[in-house]
Write a protein that holds these residues in place. Structure first.
Motif, PDB file in Angstrom:
ATOM      1  N   GLY A 250       0.793  -1.223   0.000  1.00  0.00           N
ATOM      2  CA  GLY A 250       0.000   0.000   0.000  1.00  0.00           C
ATOM      3  C   GLY A 250       0.824   1.270   0.000  1.00  0.00           C
ATOM      4  N   VAL A 251       1.987   1.245  -0.670  1.00  0.00           N
ATOM      5  CA  VAL A 251       2.823   2.440  -0.772  1.00  0.00           C
ATOM      6  C   VAL A 251       3.036   2.769  -2.246  1.00  0.00           C
ATOM      7  N   ASN A 252       3.356   4.021  -2.527  1.00  0.00           N
ATOM      8  CA  ASN A 252       3.532   4.445  -3.909  1.00  0.00           C
ATOM      9  C   ASN A 252       4.987   4.696  -4.284  1.00  0.00           C
ATOM     10  N   GLU A 253       5.790   5.098  -3.320  1.00  0.00           N
ATOM     11  CA  GLU A 253       7.189   5.429  -3.596  1.00  0.00           C
ATOM     12  C   GLU A 253       8.089   4.450  -2.868  1.00  0.00           C
ATOM     13  N   LEU A 254       8.891   3.684  -3.615  1.00  0.00           N
ATOM     14  CA  LEU A 254       9.673   2.598  -3.026  1.00  0.00           C
ATOM     15  C   LEU A 254      11.144   2.933  -2.835  1.00  0.00           C
ATOM     16  N   ASN A 255      11.722   3.768  -3.678  1.00  0.00           N
ATOM     17  CA  ASN A 255      13.133   4.151  -3.603  1.00  0.00           C
ATOM     18  C   ASN A 255      14.057   2.931  -3.548  1.00  0.00           C
ATOM     19  N   PRO A 256      14.146   2.184  -4.643  1.00  0.00           N
ATOM     20  CA  PRO A 256      14.994   0.989  -4.630  1.00  0.00           C
ATOM     21  C   PRO A 256      16.482   1.310  -4.656  1.00  0.00           C
ATOM     22  N   GLU A 257      17.248   0.576  -3.854  1.00  0.00           N
ATOM     23  CA  GLU A 257      18.703   0.581  -3.870  1.00  0.00           C
ATOM     24  C   GLU A 257      19.301   1.984  -3.888  1.00  0.00           C
ATOM     25  N   VAL A 258      18.848   2.811  -2.992  1.00  0.00           N
ATOM     26  CA  VAL A 258      19.425   4.152  -2.831  1.00  0.00           C
ATOM     27  C   VAL A 258      20.775   4.015  -2.121  1.00  0.00           C
ATOM     28  N   LEU A 259      21.799   4.604  -2.682  1.00  0.00           N
ATOM     29  CA  LEU A 259      23.131   4.529  -2.084  1.00  0.00           C
ATOM     30  C   LEU A 259      23.210   5.479  -0.885  1.00  0.00           C
ATOM     31  N   LEU A 260      23.472   4.924   0.284  1.00  0.00           N
ATOM     32  CA  LEU A 260      23.606   5.717   1.504  1.00  0.00           C
ATOM     33  C   LEU A 260      25.095   5.900   1.799  1.00  0.00           C
ATOM     34  N   LYS A 261      25.572   7.104   1.611  1.00  0.00           N
ATOM     35  CA  LYS A 261      26.988   7.388   1.829  1.00  0.00           C
ATOM     36  C   LYS A 261      27.208   7.947   3.232  1.00  0.00           C
ATOM     37  N   TRP A 262      28.201   7.411   3.915  1.00  0.00           N
ATOM     38  CA  TRP A 262      28.565   7.953   5.218  1.00  0.00           C
ATOM     39  C   TRP A 262      29.113   9.367   5.014  1.00  0.00           C
ATOM     40  N   TYR A 264      31.022  11.182   6.891  1.00  0.00           N
ATOM     41  CA  TYR A 264      32.242  11.484   7.630  1.00  0.00           C
ATOM     42  C   TYR A 264      33.238  10.368   7.329  1.00  0.00           C
ATOM     43  N   ASN A 265      34.479  10.584   7.656  1.00  0.00           N
ATOM     44  CA  ASN A 265      35.526   9.606   7.366  1.00  0.00           C
ATOM     45  C   ASN A 265      35.305   8.338   8.193  1.00  0.00           C
ATOM     46  N   THR A 266      35.257   7.223   7.517  1.00  0.00           N
ATOM     47  CA  THR A 266      35.044   5.942   8.182  1.00  0.00           C
ATOM     48  C   THR A 266      35.538   4.835   7.269  1.00  0.00           C
ATOM     49  N   ASP A 267      35.875   3.719   7.879  1.00  0.00           N
ATOM     50  CA  ASP A 267      36.286   2.551   7.102  1.00  0.00           C
ATOM     51  C   ASP A 267      35.081   1.730   6.633  1.00  0.00           C
ATOM     52  N   LYS A 268      33.909   2.101   7.087  1.00  0.00           N
ATOM     53  CA  LYS A 268      32.714   1.341   6.734  1.00  0.00           C
ATOM     54  C   LYS A 268      32.337   1.565   5.271  1.00  0.00           C
ATOM     55  N   ASP A 269      31.830   0.507   4.657  1.00  0.00           N
ATOM     56  CA  ASP A 269      31.365   0.607   3.273  1.00  0.00           C
ATOM     57  C   ASP A 269      30.051   1.387   3.219  1.00  0.00           C
ATOM     58  N   ASP A 270      29.841   2.092   2.110  1.00  0.00           N
ATOM     59  CA  ASP A 270      28.544   2.714   1.895  1.00  0.00           C
ATOM     60  C   ASP A 270      27.476   1.631   1.779  1.00  0.00           C
ATOM     61  N   LEU A 271      26.235   2.023   2.016  1.00  0.00           N
ATOM     62  CA  LEU A 271      25.145   1.056   2.127  1.00  0.00           C
ATOM     63  C   LEU A 271      24.152   1.205   0.981  1.00  0.00           C
ATOM     64  N   LYS A 272      23.402   0.129   0.730  1.00  0.00           N
ATOM     65  CA  LYS A 272      22.397   0.178  -0.321  1.00  0.00           C
ATOM     66  C   LYS A 272      21.222  -0.724   0.076  1.00  0.00           C
ATOM     67  N   PRO A 273      20.296  -0.222   0.886  1.00  0.00           N
ATOM     68  CA  PRO A 273      19.119  -1.018   1.264  1.00  0.00           C
ATOM     69  C   PRO A 273      18.312  -1.385   0.017  1.00  0.00           C
ATOM     70  N   ASP A 274      17.617  -2.511   0.079  1.00  0.00           N
ATOM     71  CA  ASP A 274      16.808  -2.917  -1.071  1.00  0.00           C
ATOM     72  C   ASP A 274      15.761  -1.854  -1.402  1.00  0.00           C
ATOM     73  N   PHE A 275      15.031  -1.391  -0.356  1.00  0.00           N
ATOM     74  CA  PHE A 275      13.999  -0.380  -0.584  1.00  0.00           C
ATOM     75  C   PHE A 275      13.888   0.541   0.628  1.00  0.00           C
ATOM     76  N   LEU A 276      13.553   1.805   0.321  1.00  0.00           N
ATOM     77  CA  LEU A 276      13.218   2.774   1.360  1.00  0.00           C
ATOM     78  C   LEU A 276      11.781   3.258   1.094  1.00  0.00           C
ATOM     79  N   PRO A 277      10.781   2.432   1.390  1.00  0.00           N
ATOM     80  CA  PRO A 277       9.394   2.795   1.067  1.00  0.00           C
ATOM     81  C   PRO A 277       8.909   3.958   1.919  1.00  0.00           C
ATOM     82  N   ILE A 278       8.179   4.854   1.284  1.00  0.00           N
ATOM     83  CA  ILE A 278       7.666   6.034   1.980  1.00  0.00           C
ATOM     84  C   ILE A 278       6.288   5.728   2.555  1.00  0.00           C
ATOM     85  N   ARG A 279       6.138   5.892   3.861  1.00  0.00           N
ATOM     86  CA  ARG A 279       4.841   5.642   4.491  1.00  0.00           C
ATOM     87  C   ARG A 279       3.957   6.887   4.399  1.00  0.00           C
ATOM     88  N   MET A 280       2.781   6.829   4.964  1.00  0.00           N
ATOM     89  CA  MET A 280       1.782   7.870   4.765  1.00  0.00           C
ATOM     90  C   MET A 280       2.199   9.220   5.341  1.00  0.00           C
TER      91      MET A 280
END
Length: 392
Positions: A250-262, A264-280
């Motif tokens: 029941g959502v309209n905007e899914l935002n698939p595989e949005v690259l989430l960049k840290w 600040y300086n970090t050794d962690k890899d950037d992230l890419k969740p499958d979906f960031l669905p927008i709720r009401m």
């Protein structure tokens, strides 16, 4: 009735329906293709036809969706004096304490939520505002199991929880019910009645049926049943065909595989969740798809110390990392400024495995202790199928 007599009756009834109803609907659809938009999806030729000689009636169920270019269909017969209509349909609700109202009228465009089904659905991100049905009934249903005159049931759903607390769904495209006579004999309509029935189906409008989406859902079902399917394949298919995911949740905007960049300086890899669905409320949640087949039990340990398995822990840990990124304002400000996505205290959804893999208590524990709602593939598919059959 012997098996031979049942087969004879089934063959005769099926031929009458095919020759006097289905073929006429088919011919009319060929002349007026625009009828498809509001024609019941079980016609002209159903995916399956079921005929039941049961307790006190004859039941004929037309199961969609159909293929307009294919006049062959599966059919089966059931003869059992101890079954009622609900047994015939597979709607097993006798263990539930719910209100039933005997009724002798046709039932159209209804949804019944019995047992803990409503709690179950709202736990799983289900948006009732998206329901296209005209009538909703909670903790009660109209009882058509003891008809005294012929009736039909169209575009109706039952949601309920079984004796193990698992969600069950039955969609009825079209069902005819004929009471047996005083001697217990069963009959089907004569030729003139069948002609009238064909005309009725042609002119009887149901909410718009989106045929192309059913094909997409079929492709998805085939994909997830491949033993060597990968997570990227699943995510890509849903990203390329977002409507089935939008229908289910029941959502309209899914935002698939949005690259989430840290930010600040970090050794962690950037992230890419499958979906960031927008709720009401305009804010995003986190949704991750894993494989439909689990390698082992999702919960392990003794009853006193039952906990999630390594496979489940790994998936949840991935959501933990996403949430860690979302918990830092420098990151979320960047996301809103650069991607126009707002996120704050996101809910976490994990789609993995099948319903038979999880106990209701196990999933409740994951929600309470790990802040993660587990949604299984068969639930996802049933929710999509329920919605795609009837879209206004």
């Amino acid at each position: 009735m012997t098996k031979k007599e049942l087969n004879t009756f089934l063959q005769s009834t099926t031929n009458k329906i095919k020759d006097n109803v289905l073929s006429k609907v088919y011919d009319q659809l060929a002349l007026q293709p625009g009828l498809r938009a509001n024609l019941n999806p079980a016609f002209p030729y159903p995916h399956k036809l079921r005929v039941g000689i049961i307790n006190n009636c004859l039941a004929v169920e037309y199961i969609g969706p159909n293929n307009d270019n294919e006049d062959n269909f599966n059919y089966e017969g059931v003869y059992n004096e101890y079954l009622d209509v609900y047994d015939f349909l597979g709607v097993e609700i006798k263990h539930l304490k719910c209100i039933s109202l005997p009724i002798q009228t046709n039932i159209e465009n209804m949804s019944f939520f019995l047992g803990d089904s409503m709690t179950y659905l709202t736990d799983y991100f289900y948006d009732l505002t998206q329901l296209p049905y005209e009538y909703l009934q909670f903790d009660g249903f109209v009882d058509f199991s003891k008809p005294t005159e012929p009736i039909f049931v169209s575009n109706t759903n039952f949601f309920w929880t079984d004796e193990e607390g698992l969600l069950k769904i039955k969609h009825i495209d079209f069902l005819e019910i004929f009471p047996r006579d005083e001697e217990g004999n069963v009959y089907y309509q004569d030729t003139s009645a069948l002609d009238n029935f064909a005309n009725f189906i042609i002119n009887y409008k149901v909410p718009t049926y989106k045929t192309e989406l059913h094909g997409i859902l079929n492709e998805f079902i085939e994909l997830i049943n491949l033993r060597d399917v990968s997570e990227p394949q699943i995510t890509k298919f849903l990203s390329d065909n977002p409507k089935i995911l939008q229908l289910a949740f029941g959502v309209n905007e899914l935002n698939p595989e949005v690259l989430l960049k840290w930010q600040y300086n970090t050794d962690k890899d950037d992230l890419k969740p499958d979906f960031l669905p927008i709720r009401m409320d305009g804010y995003a949640d986190l949704m991750e798809f894993k494989l439909p087949y689990l390698k082992r039990n999702p919960m392990v340990g003794t009853p006193e110390r039952r906990h999630s398995s390594f496979e489940i822990n790994t998936a949840i840990s991935q959501l933990d990392t996403y949430e860690e990124w979302c918990s830092q304002k420098i990151n979320t400000d960047w996301l809103e400024q650069n991607k126009n996505i707002k996120i704050l205290h996101p809910r976490r959804f994990l789609i993995i495995g099948h319903s038979k893999d999880f106990l209701k208590e196990d999933r409740a524990k994951l929600r309470n202790k790990r802040n993660t709602t587990v949604f299984t593939y068969d639930e996802f598919i049933e929710m999509t199928r329920f919605q795609l059959y009837r879209m206004r």
